[in-house]
Motif scaffolding. Structure first.
Motif, PDB file in Angstrom:
ATOM      1  N   TYR A   1      42.015  44.775  34.601  1.00 55.89           N
ATOM      2  CA  TYR A   1      42.693  44.157  35.738  1.00 55.89           C
ATOM      3  C   TYR A   1      43.415  45.229  36.568  1.00 55.89           C
ATOM      4  N   ASN A   2      44.053  46.167  35.867  1.00 54.83           N
ATOM      5  CA  ASN A   2      44.708  47.285  36.552  1.00 54.83           C
ATOM      6  C   ASN A   2      43.723  48.071  37.408  1.00 54.83           C
TER       7      ASN A   2
ATOM      8  N   TYR B   1      42.642  45.944  40.590  1.00 51.28           N
ATOM      9  CA  TYR B   1      43.548  45.203  41.457  1.00 51.28           C
ATOM     10  C   TYR B   1      43.573  45.616  42.935  1.00 51.28           C
ATOM     11  N   THR B   2      43.666  46.912  43.209  1.00 49.62           N
ATOM     12  CA  THR B   2      43.788  47.315  44.621  1.00 49.62           C
ATOM     13  C   THR B   2      42.561  46.881  45.422  1.00 49.62           C
TER      14      THR B   2
ATOM     15  N   LEU C   1      40.591  44.457  44.741  1.00 53.65           N
ATOM     16  CA  LEU C   1      40.608  42.991  44.824  1.00 53.65           C
ATOM     17  C   LEU C   1      41.512  42.535  45.971  1.00 53.65           C
ATOM     18  N   GLU C   2      42.701  43.112  46.028  1.00 48.78           N
ATOM     19  CA  GLU C   2      43.671  42.652  47.009  1.00 48.78           C
ATOM     20  C   GLU C   2      43.300  43.087  48.423  1.00 48.78           C
ATOM     21  N   ILE C   3      42.895  44.331  48.566  1.00 51.70           N
ATOM     22  CA  ILE C   3      42.723  44.873  49.914  1.00 51.70           C
ATOM     23  C   ILE C   3      41.305  44.653  50.444  1.00 51.70           C
TER      24      ILE C   3
ATOM     25  N   ASP D   1      38.973  42.503  49.086  1.00 51.62           N
ATOM     26  CA  ASP D   1      38.374  41.241  48.651  1.00 51.62           C
ATOM     27  C   ASP D   1      37.200  41.445  47.713  1.00 51.62           C
TER      28      ASP D   1
ATOM     29  N   LEU E   1      35.729  38.859  44.000  1.00 55.92           N
ATOM     30  CA  LEU E   1      36.010  37.453  44.225  1.00 55.92           C
ATOM     31  C   LEU E   1      34.680  36.728  44.293  1.00 55.92           C
TER      32      LEU E   1
ATOM     33  N   GLN F   1      38.163  30.573  46.562  1.00 53.66           N
ATOM     34  CA  GLN F   1      37.749  31.885  46.068  1.00 53.66           C
ATOM     35  C   GLN F   1      38.407  32.156  44.724  1.00 53.66           C
ATOM     36  N   PHE F   2      37.573  32.424  43.726  1.00 56.61           N
ATOM     37  CA  PHE F   2      38.095  32.712  42.401  1.00 56.61           C
ATOM     38  C   PHE F   2      37.954  34.182  42.082  1.00 56.61           C
ATOM     39  N   VAL F   3      38.850  34.665  41.224  1.00 56.24           N
ATOM     40  CA  VAL F   3      38.712  36.027  40.740  1.00 56.24           C
ATOM     41  C   VAL F   3      37.555  36.069  39.744  1.00 56.24           C
TER      42      VAL F   3
ATOM     43  N   LYS G   1      36.086  37.404  36.860  1.00 57.65           N
ATOM     44  CA  LYS G   1      36.463  38.207  35.690  1.00 57.65           C
ATOM     45  C   LYS G   1      35.292  39.012  35.142  1.00 57.65           C
TER      46      LYS G   1
ATOM     47  N   ARG H   1      41.444  53.116  39.257  1.00 52.48           N
ATOM     48  CA  ARG H   1      41.750  52.131  40.286  1.00 52.48           C
ATOM     49  C   ARG H   1      41.462  52.698  41.675  1.00 52.48           C
TER      50      ARG H   1
END
Lengths: 352, 529
Positions: free
Chosen positions: B368-369, B372-373, B375-377, B379, B382, B389-391, B393, B433
């Motif tokens: 996840y670490n 994350y960046t 994912l957030e910035i 997209d 997803l 929209q789901f993450v 995994k 990351r």
């Protein structure tokens, strides 16, 4: 052995103790010949009526404001929604629905304002929340007296203001409990002599919990959890931490409003004035018993915690009253549930 | 006879040797300078001298210390004080709400016996305020301090606080040796000037002064003898008149170990990618006071300098994590300041020097670490189910599996939390990351701080690989000059919040050392040319 230890670690010491205590009580209740139908019916009903209030703790903890001791805020607006729904003369399903429709926007606004305030007191959310809770209840004590309600089932027969306890028998009391209940029984709280499954209420919990579950898995939900877990990490990843804290607080407040409507319809009464004060603590205790910490909360913690806490409440009283004298059951229950809160709070700063 | 002699002092922390047979000797009334880079072992040496608990708790030290020729074995700071050793710390140990008198006399208050105290013990003594005030006045006078003793500490200028600390030390009647740990670091120029005068006056009174600093000019001017430490070894100890600041700088920086240097490239033809104009960053302890820099596309640019001089502030400022003003251009486009998200959206990523605080979610999984960046910035990771929209995994796990293999992250699985990983592996997670995010410009702060040599090499190699293979522009901030020299195309030295100069990685030790100390290096540069 290693595996056993892993299982033990997963369950955790407090849950093990409580589960064992509960098991002993359940067995004794059987041995002592108490009505099992009655007990299990009560457990399910109490689970249903309290679970959404406990669920309200999840977004707060995930957003980093800790346990939302100011659940009272949502509760107050939930009550207001229910009162207005009754005042306008809605009954049954429509009454329940209208209570939510009225309560949710008010709770949203209150939640946003409260969230903005919490952003100014970072690190002290739980203390501040407690006192805001006390203040809002006192404030509402005045408001309940001043609001111009006219429905006679709400107001005192003479004088001014709302009753301390408003019966919901003629509006939407027990609406969810009785919805699709099987075997078709009264499903009424604590009075059923035969078992009846409160389908509607449990389904409603599943619906709300499901929505929250989806939210937790969405991008926004993840961003909110990251903001709560590590503020500087979140900032360096371009998140607006304050906005997500407000979001978490708002969701928590709205769930509090929904939760009290569900609670009240199951109880059959709306309790005003000082009653909302006593809603936050049991909810906090439940989620902590369920295994949540001040930094991490999942829906499974809500389910486990509410079940353990409410079951204890249902079984302890009759069982211990038979084996010992007077108030023992209540005292032991209070010691255990408050002990758990204390345990969780002291563990708050500890790492893993 | 020397007042203090330290002979063959060695010390190791859990197998890691930080001091190797260091000798030091100070005469009465001597000002002795102790210089060295961060981590050279200066503070450890002082901790030993002062009998700090950290030394005993980690197995004591080797070698012996003599005061007036007699063995001195301090088992606590109390022993050191009793022997006449005083220390003024870098961070002030003063109570803001107390007056100067109260601070000077803290825990050494003059008292008068009362009937109660005769029965119940000294805790019930009365304070002899008159005596306290006159003593304090005396001490302040010795320092030529023109300030009233009843003023409270809070609100005093920093320079005055420094003097109050010293007043406290000289008020101890048995003071013989005063240790000053980077005393001028927080002072303005005129304050520092006055401070040095006071030091000289104290020395004339017969007090020996051990002066720890990295300002070479200062030490050259006032000290009688100088000792240089580097990597825990004593490099030289000389009379001050026999040594120039250039020699000091050279000895301080040195070339420590044989290193594999990257092939030098010509980067002159490369276009400018990142342009900093008159950048100010208000980062506590690492202030940046107006810098201009052009960083070329595809280079590895190093930011070096001593701790607290502002080099860390630059990357944090570019990223917008601390209040910043000035202008930043990327590929000719002006960037919005103080907005981390905007920088990320423009493909600038940052690996913080504060790995555990800012760099990682310690209670979340490695995978996840890593994700994350992005994912957030961007997209990434997803998936769309119905209208939400789901993450994803699965994708996160898959990505992490590849990274763990590529970067050799030692863990039980990608699901493991990052908290229990070693420093090196945590740093690799941070790099993973950044890799997953795929920026054009990567800012890396102190990438090898607190990690072992093997991991260090891998981290540096990875940065070089990113640069060479992906064409990523890398800006690396590091306290270790050696590692900057290894991989950088150019190195800028930051001192006192400004760029002292931009150098080739092959520049001489003397020039870099002088630049780090904020001293004039042009003469040496000319002489070399």
């Amino acid at each position: 052995m290693q595996k056993l230890k892993g299982v033990y670690n997963k369950i955790g010491f407090p849950r093990l103790i409580i589960a064992l205590f509960l098991l002993i009580l359940l067995v004794s209740s059987k041995v002592l010949g108490l009505s099992q139908a009655n007990i299990w019916n009560s457990i399910l009903v109490r689970f249903g009526m309290n679970s959404i209030l406990v669920l309200a703790m999840v977004p707060g903890i995930r957003a980093g404001i800790g346990v939302n001791f100011n659940l009272t805020l949502g509760v107050v607006f939930g009550l207001l929604g229910a009162l207005l729904s009754i005042e306008f003369g809605f009954t049954g399903g429509m009454g329940f629905l209208m209570a939510l429709v009225i309560a949710i926007p008010m709770a949203t606004v209150a939640g946003i304002l409260y969230g903005l305030m919490l952003n100014r007191v970072k690190g002290q959310e739980m203390t501040v929340g407690n006192y805001i809770g006390l203040s809002i209840v006192s404030f509402m004590c005045i408001i309940w007296l001043l609001l111009p309600f006219t429905n006679l089932s709400l107001t005192w027969p003479m004088g001014k203001g709302l009753r301390t306890t408003v019966s919901m028998e003629n509006s939407f009391g027990h609406f969810l409990n009785n919805l699709w209940a099987f075997p078709k029984g009264t499903g009424v709280f604590d009075t059923a002599s035969k078992f009846s499954f409160p389908t509607g209420m449990i389904l409603f919990f599943v619906l709300i919990a499901g929505l929250l579950w989806i939210f937790n898995r969405s991008k926004t939900g993840n961003a909110m959890a990251v903001s709560g877990a590590n503020e500087s990490f979140a900032i360096s990843n371009g998140l607006n931490v304050n906005r997500y804290r407000v979001l978490g607080t708002t969701i928590s407040t709205v769930l509090g409003a929904i939760g009290i409507v569900v609670y009240a319809q199951a109880f059959g009464f709306l309790q005003l004035y000082r009653a909302p004060l006593y809603m936050a603590l049991p909810a906090a205790a439940s989620i902590l018993i369920g295994g949540a910490t001040l930094k991490e909360a999942k829906i499974i913690h809500v389910i486990i915690g509410t079940f353990l806490f409410q079951s204890l409440l249902v079984v302890a009283l009759p069982v211990i009253n038979i084996i010992s004298d007077g108030q023992m059951a209540e005292i032991i229950r209070i010691i255990i549930s408050n002990g758990i809160i204390l345990y969780a709070l002291t563990r708050g700063g500890e790492e893993e | 006879m020397a007042l203090l002699e330290m002979k063959n002092i060695s010390k190791s922390y859990s197998g890691n040797q930080v001091l190797k047979k260091v000798n030091l000797s100070i005469e009465e009334g001597e000002i002795h300078g102790l210089i060295g880079e961060n981590g050279a072992g200066k503070s450890t040496l002082m901790n030993i001298l002062f009998g700090m608990p950290v030394i005993h708790n980690t197995g004591g030290h080797e070698g012996q210390m003599l005061i007036d020729g007699k063995a001195f074995v301090p088992s606590s700071p109390m022993d050191a004080m009793a022997a006449g050793i005083g220390m003024v710390h870098q961070e002030f140990m003063l109570i803001p709400g107390f007056t100067i008198t109260e601070n000077v006399k803290l825990n050494r208050e003059n008292t008068i016996k009362t009937p109660f105290s005769k029965i119940f013990g000294t805790k019930l003594d009365f304070l002899d305020r008159k005596k306290m005030v006159s003593d304090t006045k005396e001490a302040l006078k010795k320092l030529h301090m023109d300030i009233d003793e009843f003023v409270k500490i809070e609100g005093l200028p920093v320079g005055y606080m420094q003097f109050v600390e010293i007043a406290r030390e000289i008020d101890k009647s048995n003071l013989r040796l005063l240790i000053l740990d980077e005393p001028t670091a927080v002072l303005t120029e005129s304050e520092a000037e006055k401070f040095l005068e006071v030091i000289q006056r104290l020395a004339e009174m017969g007090i020996a002064i051990l002066f720890i600093t990295h300002r070479l000019e200062e030490i050259k001017r006032i000290s009688h003898g100088i000792t240089v430490l580097r990597d825990g070894e004593m490099i030289l100890t000389e009379k001050t008149e026999d040594i120039t600041t250039v020699d000091m700088a050279r000895a301080m920086v040195g070339r420590q170990v044989e290193l594999i240097f990257e092939e030098r490239r010509n980067i002159d033809h490369l276009p400018t990618q990142l342009q900093l104009k008159d950048l100010y960053v208000d980062m506590p302890g690492e202030k940046v006071k107006g810098i201009n820099l052009d960083i070329k596309k595809g280079e590895i640019f190093g930011l070096g300098g001593l701790a607290g001089q502002g080099k860390i502030g630059i990357a944090n400022g570019i990223m917008g994590l601390f209040p910043t003003k000035g202008e930043i251009f990327k590929d000719g486009k002006e960037m919005k300041l103080n907005d981390p998200r905007n920088m990320l959206l423009n493909n600038v990523a940052f690996l913080s020097e504060d790995r555990k605080g800012t760099g990682l979610l310690l209670d979340d999984s490695i995978e996840y670490n890593i994700a994350y960046t992005a994912l957030e910035i961007k997209d990434a990771f997803l998936k769309k189910i119905v209208f939400s929209q789901f993450v994803d995994k699965g994708a996160i796990t898959e990505n992490a599996r590849k990274m763990i293999e590529d970067l050799d992250i030692r863990c039980t699985s990608g699901k493991q939390n990052t908290r229990r990983l070693s420093g090196g592996n945590q740093q690799k997670v941070c790099i993973a990351r950044a890799l997953t995010f795929g920026p054009d410009v990567l800012l890396v702060s102190e990438p090898t701080r607190g990690i072992d040599i093997g991991a260090k090499k891998l981290v540096l190699d990875t940065l070089v690989r990113l640069n060479r293979e992906e064409g990523m522009t890398v800006i690396i901030t590091s306290s270790e000059l050696a590692e900057l020299r290894q991989i950088c195309d150019r190195i800028a030295i930051v001192s006192d919040g400004v760029i002292q100069g931009v150098f080739s990685p092959d520049e001489s030790d003397a020039v870099l050392g002088l630049a780090m100390a904020g001293d004039d290096f042009t003469e040496v540069l000319d002489a070399e040319a």
